[in-house]
Motif scaffolding. Structure first.
Motif, PDB file in Angstrom:
ATOM      1  N   CYS A  30       7.770   3.540  -6.029  1.00  0.00           N
ATOM      2  CA  CYS A  30       7.908   2.758  -5.310  1.00  0.00           C
ATOM      3  C   CYS A  30       8.491   2.969  -3.701  1.00  0.00           C
ATOM      4  O   CYS A  30       8.231   2.560  -2.698  1.00  0.00           O
ATOM      5  CB  CYS A  30       9.234   1.691  -5.586  1.00  0.00           C
ATOM      6  SG  CYS A  30       8.614   0.756  -7.009  1.00  0.00           S
ATOM      7  N   ALA A 277       4.949   0.012  -7.557  1.00  0.00           N
ATOM      8  CA  ALA A 277       4.420   0.644  -6.148  1.00  0.00           C
ATOM      9  C   ALA A 277       3.656  -0.662  -5.553  1.00  0.00           C
ATOM     10  O   ALA A 277       3.724  -0.802  -4.509  1.00  0.00           O
ATOM     11  CB  ALA A 277       3.988   1.933  -6.229  1.00  0.00           C
ATOM     12  N   VAL A 280       5.611  -3.305  -4.082  1.00  0.00           N
ATOM     13  CA  VAL A 280       6.188  -2.899  -2.549  1.00  0.00           C
ATOM     14  C   VAL A 280       4.903  -2.920  -1.699  1.00  0.00           C
ATOM     15  O   VAL A 280       5.066  -3.380  -0.405  1.00  0.00           O
ATOM     16  CB  VAL A 280       6.401  -1.466  -2.813  1.00  0.00           C
ATOM     17  CG1 VAL A 280       6.961  -0.875  -1.151  1.00  0.00           C
ATOM     18  CG2 VAL A 280       7.740  -1.290  -3.646  1.00  0.00           C
TER      19      VAL A 280
END
Length: 321
Positions: A30, A277, A280
Motif C-alpha cells: 500500500c 494497493a 490506494v
C-alpha cells in the motif's frame, strides 16, 4: 497527484495522504502504491499498534528519499501502563517524540500532532515543550486533531508566543460528518491552520460496499462497533443513490467521497487508509477532481437529514482530574 499548502505555512502536502492506523500484511504494498501515485504525506501515531505502525511505515518508506516525504505522527493516547505514558505533559511529549524518531528512523518529524485536547495539562506546558522540540530540530510544525474551536482559539496565541508553528488540524470530515464546518474550519482559516481531513469514507460506508441488510462477513462494518451506527438501512439506501452521481462524474464511490472532501477551501489533504494497493491506486485519482455545483447539490439532497453538522460533536475525551 496535486499538492496544496498546509494552512498559511510554506509546507506543501499531497492532496491525498496515506494513514496506517491499521497495520496489515499488505501495508508495504500500500505504501509503495502511494509513492507510485505521487503521495508524499504519511500519517501514523506513536500509540497505534503499540508502536508497530510507526515501525512498519519506516520499513515501507526505507527506500524513499526522506526530503521528499512529509511524515506526520502524533501523541496523546496511552503508550504504556505508567501514569505519564499518555496525554500532553512535557514529560510524555519528550519521551514520546524520541520513541517516534527512533521507530520512524528519522531525525525529524514534519508535522507533530496533538491527537486530542488534554484537560489535565496546561497549554503553556504543552507548547513550551513543543517550542523546545522545534528549536532542537526534532519537529518542524505542530498540529492538532479533533480540537474544538474554543480550544484552538485558546492555543493559537500560546503557540505564537512560544514560536511553535501551529499549522494543521485533523478533524473527522466527510459527506456525512460535517461538524467541523460551523466553527472549527472558520477559526482555522482565520488562524492560518489547514485541515488534514480524516475518516473521509465514513468507516467505508461511503464506498457503497454496504447495502441494506447486506454486511459482508469480515468487513469493518461486521467487526467495528463504531461503524454500526452508520449502517442504518435508510442511510445505506441514500448512500447507494450516490452511485449515479459518481457514475456521471466518471468516479468510483470512494473517489467521489474523497473529491467531495477536497472541495472545502481549508482542506489541504484528505487522509485515507486502505487494505490493498489497488485501493490506494484508485483512491489517489480523486486528487485534482473538481465537482460541479449540480453534483454537490445532488449529494446534499440525497444525504439530507443524515448529515451531522452539530459542532458539539467534535470529540475529545472527557475532562478528568
Amino acid at each position: 497527484m496535486e499538492y496544496r499548502r498546509l494552512g498559511a505555512s510554506g509546507l506543501s502536502v499531497s492532496e491525498i495522504s496515506y494513514g496506517n492506523w491499521l497495520t496489515h500484511p499488505d501495508g508495504a504494498e500500500c505504501v509503495q502504491a502511494a509513492l507510485d501515485a505521487g503521495i508524499t504525506t504519511f500519517h501514523t501515531a506513536a500509540a497505534w499498534d503499540g508502536g508497530a505502525a510507526e515501525e512498519n511505515l519506516a520499513e515501507a518508506l526505507s527506500h524513499a528519499r526522506r526530503d521528499d516525504l512529509v511524515l506526520c505522527t502524533g501523541v496523546f493516547w496511552p503508550e504504556g501502563p505508567g501514569a505519564n505514558d499518555a496525554g500532553l505533559s512535557r514529560k510524555h511529549l519528550v519521551t514520546s517524540v524520541n520513541g517516534s524518531l527512533r521507530r520512524l528512523r528519522t531525525d525529524y518529524i514534519d508535522v507533530y500532532q496533538l491527537l486530542r485536547f488534554d484537560y489535565r495539562t496546561p497549554l503553556e506546558e504543552t507548547f513550551l515543550a513543543l517550542s523546545d522540540l522545534v528549536r532542537q530540530g526534532k519537529i518542524l510544525y505542530a498540529g492538532t486533531a479533533e480540537w474544538t474551536a474554543e480550544q484552538l482559539l485558546e492555543a493559537r496565541p500560546i503557540a505564537e508566543r512560544h514560536g511553535v508553528p501551529l499549522v494543521a488540524n485533523q478533524p473527522h470530515y466527510s459527506m456525512l460528518w460535517r461538524v467541523a464546518e460551523a466553527q472549527v474550519m472558520p477559526v482555522c482559516e482565520r488562524s492560518g491552520i489547514g485541515q488534514f481531513a480524516s475518516v473521509p469514507l465514513a468507516q467505508g460506508v461511503l464506498t457503497g460496499k454496504y447495502r441494506p441488510g447486506e454486511i459482508p462477513p469480515g468487513s469493518r462494518g461486521a467487526k467495528a462497533v463504531e461503524t454500526r451506527p452508520l449502517l442504518l438501512p435508510d442511510l445505506l439506501e441514500r448512500v447507494g443513490m450516490l452511485r449515479g452521481v459518481a457514475d456521471e462524474a466518471g468516479l468510483t464511490m470512494a473517489q467521489l467521497a474523497l473529491a467531495w472532501t477536497l472541495q472545502h477551501n481549508t482542506v489541504a489533504s484528505v487522509v485515507m487508509g486502505a487494505s490493498t494497493a489497488a485501493q490506494v491506486t484508485e483512491n489517489a485519482k480523486a486528487a485534482g477532481v473538481v465537482l460541479d455545483l449540480d453534483a454537490l447539490t445532488r449529494i446534499d439532497h440525497l444525504l439530507g437529514s443524515f448529515v451531522q453538522t452539530d459542532p458539539r460533536l467534535t470529540w475529545s475525551p472527557p475532562a478528568t482530574t
